[in-house]
Design an enzyme around this catalytic site. Structure first.
Site, PDB file in Angstrom:
ATOM      1  N   HIS A   1      -2.177   4.826   8.953  1.00 27.97           N
ATOM      2  CA  HIS A   1      -2.247   6.164   8.347  1.00 27.97           C
ATOM      3  C   HIS A   1      -3.219   7.046   9.129  1.00 27.97           C
ATOM      4  O   HIS A   1      -4.002   7.793   8.546  1.00 27.97           O
ATOM      5  CB  HIS A   1      -2.672   6.071   6.867  1.00 27.97           C
ATOM      6  CG  HIS A   1      -1.596   5.508   5.986  1.00 27.97           C
ATOM      7  ND1 HIS A   1      -0.715   6.291   5.295  1.00 27.97           N
ATOM      8  CD2 HIS A   1      -1.257   4.226   5.697  1.00 27.97           C
ATOM      9  CE1 HIS A   1       0.126   5.517   4.605  1.00 27.97           C
ATOM     10  NE2 HIS A   1      -0.188   4.259   4.838  1.00 27.97           N
TER      11      HIS A   1
ATOM     12  N   ASP B   1      -5.719  10.776   6.197  1.00 26.71           N
ATOM     13  CA  ASP B   1      -4.421  10.083   6.214  1.00 26.71           C
ATOM     14  C   ASP B   1      -3.615  10.728   7.321  1.00 26.71           C
ATOM     15  O   ASP B   1      -4.106  11.651   7.992  1.00 26.71           O
ATOM     16  CB  ASP B   1      -3.721  10.202   4.853  1.00 26.71           C
ATOM     17  CG  ASP B   1      -2.788   9.024   4.587  1.00 26.71           C
ATOM     18  OD1 ASP B   1      -1.921   8.750   5.438  1.00 26.71           O
ATOM     19  OD2 ASP B   1      -2.915   8.375   3.546  1.00 26.71           O
TER      20      ASP B   1
ATOM     21  N   GLU C   1      -0.249  -0.696   4.651  1.00 20.59           N
ATOM     22  CA  GLU C   1       0.958  -0.304   5.388  1.00 20.59           C
ATOM     23  C   GLU C   1       0.721  -0.166   6.896  1.00 20.59           C
ATOM     24  O   GLU C   1       1.079   0.840   7.504  1.00 20.59           O
ATOM     25  CB  GLU C   1       1.498   1.017   4.810  1.00 20.59           C
ATOM     26  CG  GLU C   1       1.827   0.913   3.333  1.00 20.59           C
ATOM     27  CD  GLU C   1       2.291   2.223   2.726  1.00 20.59           C
ATOM     28  OE1 GLU C   1       3.254   2.176   1.946  1.00 20.59           O
ATOM     29  OE2 GLU C   1       1.704   3.277   3.007  1.00 20.59           O
TER      30      GLU C   1
END
Ligand code: ACM
Ligand code: ZN
Length: 550
Positions: free
Chosen positions: A268, A190, A331
């Site tokens: 990410h 991440d 996201e």
């Protein structure tokens, strides 16, 4: 019989199970327990399997014997063929259950007899007996017929935000095994840290696994400062070598837990991009500008896909038994892509109009790489919210039920891990002095009340719900003690949602069983607080409910 003999006999019988008043008060609750009027059952002291048992049965018998021995503090050997005395007999028997993880468990004067079509089912059944023995359940002869409700009974652990290491992971796998959970979703990469060694790209861990230690400050992902000379004094971090991963996979496999690694892309990706800026978009100086919502791999650069192919080839080799490889997909910001000539060119060449098309194109390509290696891609629900992608990609739904419905209607298999109920990084209780109505709180009863199959969901769609999972994101979880505190006892509730029949859900009864079960977990070394001690949580910042982006 004289008085002493009578006394001895009474003593001996109290060491055995005594006749049945109640059912087996364990968690997760078995599907069916019948008590039989056959008097007390004997506590098994050794494990027995047939002489000609296959290696897989011998292996599970050895592990069960080890766990049995740990209860009494005395070795419990595995014996082949007939032996006298109280034994736990293990038999592979196709007729024992229609479910591969199902089992039948009978106890009587000779000990216990466990049957299942598979070694996995024997191990699940042993966890029932293990819990009963550890909890000193007051039981006589009984028959348990049990099988899981869902195929996917998962727990996720984010080791990017904070890194816990091998011992913690193994202990968590044990905790999962006790609760009959079978899928460990390991969030290994991440923005704030890359935790998996990839030999072809040593900077992923050389740079991406270390950052300036800011654990004494409130979490601020935008303030992540990766370290270019990994592991300096004052750095925080760590990573798993290939040999560490093999060790953990063997540990999980022995407990019939599937490990699903997550390698986040295209978003990410900050740690990877600081290590290898050549995979960032043009005009995205991610390593100097920091995290400005642009931590995405370039979706128009062939080099990104060559990198992804190498990483995923390594991941598939290492995680040889993983049916799914989780590729993230949540996201994803369009900012860098919109500004990048390569991304714009790719978008034009596929006839797309915006970043949603580019993300769908990216997912299709990555899913294709995995398909070529015999694996299925899995991603967060964003992957099924834009333009369609091939339906063999499985979808992990973290937002609300509408996203699950959409993914199911598009033919995807779905795992449910809604932030509303199953994000265990959110605290269970209000902290002292916190106002009523503070959001971002997920009480135990709310978790227990979660029903994965929406009323009215047509059966063909419901059949594609693989199961449920809790997530432990770790922005605010810096220590193993705090991880326990967030996991327990809500993980117990999750296990019952995942394993037990829906019709048997009963909050009052669950809370009654939770008392002795929490004590058993404490005896086993887990920090599972009695409910009255809620206020004594280890200190940490209270996480804010998740907004658009973590
Ligand atoms: C997520 O919480 N962004 C999957
Ligand atoms: Zn680009």
């Amino acid at each position: 019989m004289n008085r002493t003999a009578l006394h001895l006999l009474t003593f001996a019988l109290t060491a055995l199970f005594s006749p049945p008043a109640s059912a087996l008060d364990i968690i997760p609750r078995p599907a069916s327990v019948e008590t039989a009027p056959n008097g007390p059952a004997s506590r098994p002291v050794r494990v027995r399997i047939a002489e000609e048992s296959p290696p897989a049965l011998r292996e599970v018998a050895a592990l069960i014997a080890e766990e049995l021995g740990a209860i009494s503090g005395k070795a419990a050997p595995v014996r082949l063929g007939d032996t006298s005395g109280a034994v736990l007999r293990l038999t592979l028997e196709t007729a024992a259950s229609t479910s591969p993880e199902g089992y039948t468990l009978r106890t009587d004067r000779d000990g216990a007899h466990l049957e299942s079509p598979t070694p996995a089912g024997l191990y699940r059944g042993w966890q029932t007996l293990r819990a009963a023995l550890e909890q000193h359940c007051d039981l006589g002869s009984f028959t348990v017929r049990d099988a899981p409700r869902f195929r996917w009974r998962g727990l996720h652990l984010d080791e990017s935000r904070h890194f816990f290491g091998k011992a913690f992971v193994k202990r968590t796998l044990d905790l999962m095994a006790r609760h009959k959970l079978n899928t460990f979703h390991w969030h290994l990469t991440d923005g704030p840290g890359w935790r998996l060694e990839i030999p072809e790209y040593p900077r992923l861990t050389g740079v991406g696994a270390w950052r300036r230690d800011k654990t004494d400050r409130p979490w601020d992902w935008r303030a992540t400062e990766l370290s270019f000379e990994g592991g300096r004094p004052g750095d925080y971090g760590g990573f798993y070598t290939e040999s560490d991963i093999r060790e953990i996979l063997a540990y999980a496999k022995a407990r019939f837990i599937t490990v699903v690694p997550e390698i986040e892309m295209p978003g990410h990706a900050y740690a990877a991009l600081v290590a290898y800026p050549e995979f960032a978009c043009e005009n995205n100086a991610v390593h100097t500008e920091g995290l400005r919502g642009k931590d995405v791999f370039c979706a128009g650069n062939p080099a990104t896909f060559a990198f992804a192919e190498t990483v995923l080839r390594r991941v598939c080799e290492l995680f040889a038994d993983a049916p799914y490889i989780h590729i993230g997909g949540d996201e994803v910001s369009p900012l860098a892509w919109n500004d990048c000539p390569k991304c714009r060119e790719r978008l034009r060449s596929i006839g797309g109009k915006d970043a949603h098309d580019l993300q769908a194109d990216f997912t299709r390509r990555i899913a294709g790489l995995l398909r070529d290696r015999g694996r299925r891609a899995m991603g967060w629900d964003e992957i099924a919210a834009g333009p369609p992608i091939p339906s063999d990609a499985a979808v992990m739904v973290w937002r609300d039920a509408a996203f699950a419905r959409r993914a199911l209607e598009r033919g995807h298999d779905v795992v449910l891990t809604p932030i509303s109920h199953l994000y265990f990084d959110l605290p269970e209780r209000r902290g002292p002095g916190e106002p009523r109505g503070a959001d971002g709180i997920t009480p135990l009863e709310k978790v227990y009340g979660y029903e994965p199959v929406e009323p009215g969901l047509p059966e063909p769609l419901a059949n594609n719900i693989l199961g449920v999972q809790a997530c432990l994101w770790t922005e605010h979880i810096t220590t193993p003690a705090l991880a326990d505190h967030r996991l327990l006892p809500r993980l117990c509730a999750l296990s019952e949602i995942a394993w037990s029949p829906a019709a048997s859900r009963d909050t009052g009864d669950f809370l009654r069983r939770l008392g002795p079960w929490s004590e058993t977990l404490r005896q086993a070394g887990y920090r599972c607080k009695p409910r009255a001690e809620d206020a004594s949580a280890p200190k940490s910042a209270t996480p804010k409910p998740k907004a658009a982006s973590r």
